[in-house]
Design an enzyme around this catalytic site. Structure first.
Site, PDB file in Angstrom:
ATOM      1  N   CYS A   2       0.851  -1.184   0.000  1.00  0.00           N
ATOM      2  CA  CYS A   2       0.000   0.000   0.000  1.00  0.00           C
ATOM      3  C   CYS A   2       0.888   1.236   0.000  1.00  0.00           C
ATOM      4  O   CYS A   2       2.108   1.163  -0.060  1.00  0.00           O
ATOM      5  CB  CYS A   2      -0.936  -0.013   1.208  1.00  0.00           C
ATOM      6  SG  CYS A   2      -0.098   0.048   2.800  1.00  0.00           S
ATOM      7  N   ARG A   3       0.257   2.363   0.064  1.00  0.00           N
ATOM      8  CA  ARG A   3       0.923   3.651   0.249  1.00  0.00           C
ATOM      9  C   ARG A   3       0.250   4.332   1.429  1.00  0.00           C
ATOM     10  O   ARG A   3      -0.975   4.252   1.584  1.00  0.00           O
ATOM     11  CB  ARG A   3       0.795   4.547  -0.972  1.00  0.00           C
ATOM     12  CG  ARG A   3       1.297   3.969  -2.287  1.00  0.00           C
ATOM     13  CD  ARG A   3       2.815   4.096  -2.467  1.00  0.00           C
ATOM     14  NE  ARG A   3       3.541   3.016  -1.833  1.00  0.00           N
ATOM     15  CZ  ARG A   3       4.882   2.915  -1.809  1.00  0.00           C
ATOM     16  NH1 ARG A   3       5.604   3.863  -2.368  1.00  0.00           N
ATOM     17  NH2 ARG A   3       5.462   1.889  -1.230  1.00  0.00           N
TER      18      ARG A   3
END
Length: 263
Positions: A2-3
């Site tokens: 993810c970010r």
């Protein structure tokens, strides 16, 4: 994978941090620039923020891609905060937990996110599950690796460990049990940001006394962004950033026997 991103600074619309910058977290959901694992973060998203006078953050989380949620567009335009944590998610494994698996996770004044993956999940951490009270395991928001890592961190926080110690000890414990795990953790209490760089990218931008942003990758091309070295603990406030190296447990091996030499 993810970010994620955490912000401390003047009150501002959520969208000015999460949507408007040229390479914002919103854009990173489909076009990250520095993501090493996975390409699209469309398996959920979330944002947690703090309102003035209330130490307990609010959250907005959904199971789908952030670009498909028109309600988030309205919320980001008008809701203002001086402290937030947000994430867009690329699920490591398929699951049925929907928005419950999306960061940020929360308890009390804390917001938490995990960027990475635990190798061999869930079997690799079965022994660690036995170190937690049964109630902690049964009350996990989701059945994924990130939720379990959060349970380990939260147990330490509730026992009185400082944020930095709680993240450090959890990362070293999980890395020892599941070598090769990527454990970029991000935690805020609304006044400070604590994070680890362990297997993936982490950057920070600071204007002392004004704002501090910690993120998986820069959301614009400001030259003041600085990359955090791998195997590092970051502790930040609105005024400063402190970086502390972390020791990889895989390097703590018995010394090799001396080589035989001829006579």
């Amino acid at each position: 994978m993810c970010r994620h991103l955490a912000y401390l600074g003047p009150d501002t619309a959520l969208g000015s941090v999460l949507v408007e910058p040229g390479h914002s977290l919103y854009r990173q959901s489909w076009a990250p620039r520095r993501q090493r694992y996975g390409t699209v973060n469309a398996d959920g998203f979330g944002v947690g923020w703090y309102a003035e006078g209330d130490p307990v953050p609010a959250r907005y989380r959904r199971a789908g891609p952030v670009w498909a949620d028109l309600s988030f567009a309205d919320l980001a335009r008008v809701v203002r905060s001086g402290a937030l944590l947000a994430a867009v998610r690329d699920a490591t494994l398929a699951g049925a937990d929907a928005e419950a698996a999306a960061a940020p996770f929360a308890a009390g004044t804390w917001l938490f996110s995990h960027n990475g993956a635990v190798t061999g999940w869930p079997r690799s951490l079965a022994a660690l599950a036995r170190t937690l009270p049964a109630a902690d395991v049964l009350s996990m928001e989701a059945r994924n690796d990130s939720a379990f890592v959060w349970a380990l961190v939260l147990a330490r926080l509730r026992a009185g460990d400082p944020e930095g110690q709680a993240l450090t000890d959890t990362v070293l414990e999980v890395a020892a049990a599941a070598p090769g795990s990527r454990l970029n953790l991000l935690l805020t209490n609304g006044d400070t940001i604590t994070a680890t760089a362990w297997g993936d990218t982490l950057w920070y931008l600071t204007e002392p006394g004004v704002r501090t942003v910690v993120a998986s990758e820069p959301y614009d091309d400001d030259p003041r962004w600085q990359e955090v070295p791998d195997r590092t603990l970051l502790a930040a406030s609105r005024t400063d950033v402190l970086l502390t190296p972390l020791k990889d447990p895989s390097t703590h091996l018995a010394p090799a026997p001396p080589k035989e030499t001829g006579t």
